[in-house]
Write a protein that holds these residues in place. Structure first.
Motif, PDB file in Angstrom:
ATOM      1  N   UNK A   1       0.731  -1.146  -0.214  1.00 34.77           N
ATOM      2  CA  UNK A   1      -0.048   0.146  -0.059  1.00 34.77           C
ATOM      3  C   UNK A   1       0.943   1.422  -0.004  1.00 34.77           C
ATOM      4  N   UNK A   2       1.833   1.421  -0.410  1.00 27.99           N
ATOM      5  CA  UNK A   2       3.231   2.849   0.502  1.00 27.99           C
ATOM      6  C   UNK A   2       2.520   2.329  -1.738  1.00 27.99           C
ATOM      7  N   UNK A   3       2.301   1.866  -2.302  1.00 29.18           N
ATOM      8  CA  UNK A   3       2.073   2.185  -4.095  1.00 29.18           C
ATOM      9  C   UNK A   3       1.103   2.491  -3.936  1.00 29.18           C
ATOM     10  N   UNK A   4      -0.236   2.127  -3.203  1.00 25.67           N
ATOM     11  CA  UNK A   4      -1.075   2.018  -3.781  1.00 25.67           C
ATOM     12  C   UNK A   4      -2.222   3.800  -3.150  1.00 25.67           C
ATOM     13  N   UNK A   5      -1.449   4.356  -1.660  1.00 22.37           N
ATOM     14  CA  UNK A   5      -1.792   5.111  -1.114  1.00 22.37           C
ATOM     15  C   UNK A   5      -1.135   6.500  -2.018  1.00 22.37           C
ATOM     16  N   UNK A   6       0.112   7.041  -2.420  1.00 19.69           N
ATOM     17  CA  UNK A   6       0.829   7.274  -3.406  1.00 19.69           C
ATOM     18  C   UNK A   6      -0.945   7.381  -4.489  1.00 19.69           C
ATOM     19  N   UNK A   7      -0.946   6.480  -4.944  1.00 19.96           N
ATOM     20  CA  UNK A   7      -1.370   6.465  -6.199  1.00 19.96           C
ATOM     21  C   UNK A   7      -2.916   6.649  -6.312  1.00 19.96           C
ATOM     22  N   UNK A   8      -3.565   6.624  -4.677  1.00 25.22           N
ATOM     23  CA  UNK A   8      -5.084   7.272  -4.766  1.00 25.22           C
ATOM     24  C   UNK A   8      -4.976   8.580  -4.381  1.00 25.22           C
ATOM     25  N   UNK A   9      -3.788   9.396  -4.138  1.00 25.29           N
ATOM     26  CA  UNK A   9      -4.127  10.308  -3.819  1.00 25.29           C
ATOM     27  C   UNK A   9      -3.972  11.100  -4.797  1.00 25.29           C
ATOM     28  N   UNK A  10      -3.207  10.745  -6.042  1.00 19.78           N
ATOM     29  CA  UNK A  10      -2.964  11.408  -7.279  1.00 19.78           C
ATOM     30  C   UNK A  10      -4.347  11.943  -7.749  1.00 19.78           C
ATOM     31  N   UNK A  11      -5.309  11.375  -6.954  1.00 21.74           N
ATOM     32  CA  UNK A  11      -6.568  11.461  -7.760  1.00 21.74           C
ATOM     33  C   UNK A  11      -8.120  11.713  -6.746  1.00 21.74           C
ATOM     34  N   UNK A  12      -7.233  11.381  -5.478  1.00 21.06           N
ATOM     35  CA  UNK A  12      -8.895  11.673  -4.348  1.00 21.06           C
ATOM     36  C   UNK A  12      -8.173  12.691  -3.518  1.00 21.06           C
ATOM     37  N   UNK A  13      -8.804  13.693  -3.421  1.00 22.88           N
ATOM     38  CA  UNK A  13      -8.524  15.188  -2.989  1.00 22.88           C
ATOM     39  C   UNK A  13      -8.849  14.997  -1.399  1.00 22.88           C
ATOM     40  N   UNK A  14      -9.272  14.877  -1.168  1.00 25.76           N
ATOM     41  CA  UNK A  14     -10.287  14.968   0.324  1.00 25.76           C
ATOM     42  C   UNK A  14      -9.598  13.821   1.291  1.00 25.76           C
ATOM     43  N   UNK A  15      -8.761  13.806   0.709  1.00 24.20           N
ATOM     44  CA  UNK A  15      -7.277  13.150   2.033  1.00 24.20           C
ATOM     45  C   UNK A  15      -6.591  13.994   2.955  1.00 24.20           C
ATOM     46  N   UNK A  16      -6.634  14.576   3.963  1.00 25.78           N
ATOM     47  CA  UNK A  16      -6.022  15.739   4.554  1.00 25.78           C
ATOM     48  C   UNK A  16      -4.575  14.793   4.837  1.00 25.78           C
ATOM     49  N   UNK A  17      -3.726  14.196   5.630  1.00 27.53           N
ATOM     50  CA  UNK A  17      -3.409  13.414   5.308  1.00 27.53           C
ATOM     51  C   UNK A  17      -2.757  11.837   5.109  1.00 27.53           C
ATOM     52  N   UNK A  18      -1.419  11.385   4.787  1.00 27.63           N
ATOM     53  CA  UNK A  18      -0.958  10.051   4.665  1.00 27.63           C
ATOM     54  C   UNK A  18      -0.282   9.283   4.525  1.00 27.63           C
ATOM     55  N   UNK A  19       0.481   8.785   5.223  1.00 25.54           N
ATOM     56  CA  UNK A  19       1.065   7.254   5.540  1.00 25.54           C
ATOM     57  C   UNK A  19       1.795   6.187   4.604  1.00 25.54           C
ATOM     58  N   UNK A  20       3.144   6.284   4.038  1.00 21.13           N
ATOM     59  CA  UNK A  20       3.353   5.151   3.035  1.00 21.13           C
ATOM     60  C   UNK A  20       4.277   4.304   3.738  1.00 21.13           C
ATOM     61  N   UNK A  21       4.033   3.330   4.414  1.00 18.55           N
ATOM     62  CA  UNK A  21       4.847   2.116   4.754  1.00 18.55           C
ATOM     63  C   UNK A  21       5.559   1.211   4.361  1.00 18.55           C
ATOM     64  N   UNK A  22       6.407   1.080   3.185  1.00 25.55           N
ATOM     65  CA  UNK A  22       8.019   2.618   3.072  1.00 25.55           C
ATOM     66  C   UNK A  22       6.917   3.080   2.279  1.00 25.55           C
TER      67      UNK A  22
END
Length: 406
Positions: A233-254
């Motif tokens: 999900x260190x890939x999936x989370x940034x991928x989602x953030x590129x399109x979904x703008x309603x997240x206030x903060x996120x973490x990729x581990x790693x």
């Protein structure tokens, strides 16, 4: 960390995960070490049988405690049993009977359901609308706090069980006053094992329905939603953030810029040349012949390939090649914390590469062997992880009202 429990890499890592889960009562150090002592190094059947026997024993104790009204003892034992059943399954493809996955997975989920029901307040089982069906999840809340609270969505990785995302992130978030959503996405656990739904690279089409679901609830502060991704999900989370703008903060581990490198680093260079030439049948034959002489490698391949639902190795690696952030990384504007553990084995160097590629708000946080927080997803450094990651989330969401320890 130099001390090893097994020469077998997967066995050694899974024991570390089980020990680390004890920080949030997901395991017991004595139980885990005693089980490890009974396992024959590299023997899949020994691994499977030992963890199933321990899980069954702990589950039986949970049921007895529950029958006598001892809810705290029962709840905690159910969580440990869920973890031990899940740990058993990591070797299932190397055993004589991989079909045992279904029944043991059912026992794992039964135990986690009983744990969730015993939480105070009881966790809510939720069903997130998704492409004509739903994604199953659990919504946990801190005790004694009402109203719209900030929430942490925990995004699992490629093969982790639901109890692991609770122990790794969820429990720490609830202790700090957050609501927490755990869920199975495509290719993950129940969606794979029970419904045959495979991974997808365009994870924005998973996270956007999750955020839509949360926006429809009155108990969630829609302006304070955090998203934490573990392992792949260190890939999936940034991928989602590129399109979904309603997240206030996120973490990729790693941080994961390109998922495919974790596959190619274990394959000979000449095989990559065959794949690049497009010789599908030759590639598949070459790889399958090689795996015949490597039972451990074949089992690892089968376990890791399962969530993609693709039989041909050539087609599988072609599909995994789509799991890259390169085309969208410049679109990420959400504040993103990236962990960078020393000794990262799956995606070495990629946390820093992702950090350098990002143009929006970002922070890179290192975890080291010297502090006992090294290796993929910091299995033994859970207190150190929680302090750094949640302090960062708290600062960005204006949160952090810790609740009483459970």
């Amino acid at each position: 960390m130099k001390r090893r429990f097994f020469e077998n890499e997967q066995f050694d890592y899974e024991v570390r995960l089980a020990l680390g889960s004890a920080y949030r009562q997901g395991g017991d150090v004595g139980e885990v070490l005693a089980a490890a002592d009974r396992i024959v190094d590299g023997d899949a059947e020994s691994w499977f049988a030992t963890w199933v026997e321990l899980a069954r024993r702990v589950c039986d104790q949970a049921e007895r405690s529950e029958a006598h009204g001892r809810q705290v003892t029962a709840r905690d034992a159910y969580l440990r049993a869920a973890g031990y059943y899940a740990t058993a399954l990591v070797s299932i493809d190397a055993t004589a009977d991989p079909q045992r996955l279904g029944p043991v997975f059912g026992k794992h989920r039964h135990c986690f359901d009983r744990f969730a029901a015993g939480w105070d307040p009881p966790a809510e089982q939720v069903f997130i609308p998704y492409e004509g069906g739903s994604l199953p999840g659990y919504l946990f809340s801190p005790p004694g706090i009402a109203g719209a609270l900030p929430i942490v969505i925990v995004n699992n990785g490629s093969d982790g069980p639901i109890n692991a995302v609770w122990s790794l992130v969820g429990a720490g978030a609830v202790a700090r006053g957050y609501r927490v959503l755990l869920f199975d996405g495509p290719g993950q656990q129940s969606m794979l094992f029970l419904h045959g739904v495979s991974f997808r690279p365009d994870w924005e089409n998973v996270i956007t329905p999750v955020v839509d679901f949360l926006h429809g609830r009155g108990d969630v502060d829609q302006e304070r939603i955090a998203l934490v991704g573990i392992s792949q999900a260190g890939y999936w989370v940034p991928r989602a953030l590129a399109f979904e703008r309603r997240i206030a903060a996120a973490v990729a581990d790693p941080g994961v810029l390109d998922v495919s490198t974790s596959w190619w680093q274990h394959l000979p260079g000449e095989l990559r040349a065959v794949w690049e030439s497009g010789e599908r049948e030759a590639f598949d034959q070459y790889l399958r012949e090689g795996l015949k002489g490597d039972p451990d490698g074949a089992a690892t391949w089968a376990w890791r390939a399962k969530p993609y639902g693709i039989d041909s190795p050539f087609d599988l690696l072609t599909e995994i090649g789509r799991y890259t952030l390169a085309p969208v990384v410049d679109q990420i504007t959400t504040p993103l914390l990236i962990t960078d553990p020393e000794g990262e084995s799956f995606w070495p160097g990629q946390s820093e590469q992702l950090y350098e590629a990002l143009t929006g708000p970002k922070e890179l946080v290192r975890f080291t062997e010297a502090e006992g927080a090294d290796l993929h997803c910091e299995p033994l450094g859970r207190a150190v992880f929680e302090q750094r990651v949640f302090d960062w989330i708290d600062a960005r969401l204006g949160s952090g009202g810790e609740v009483a320890a459970r």
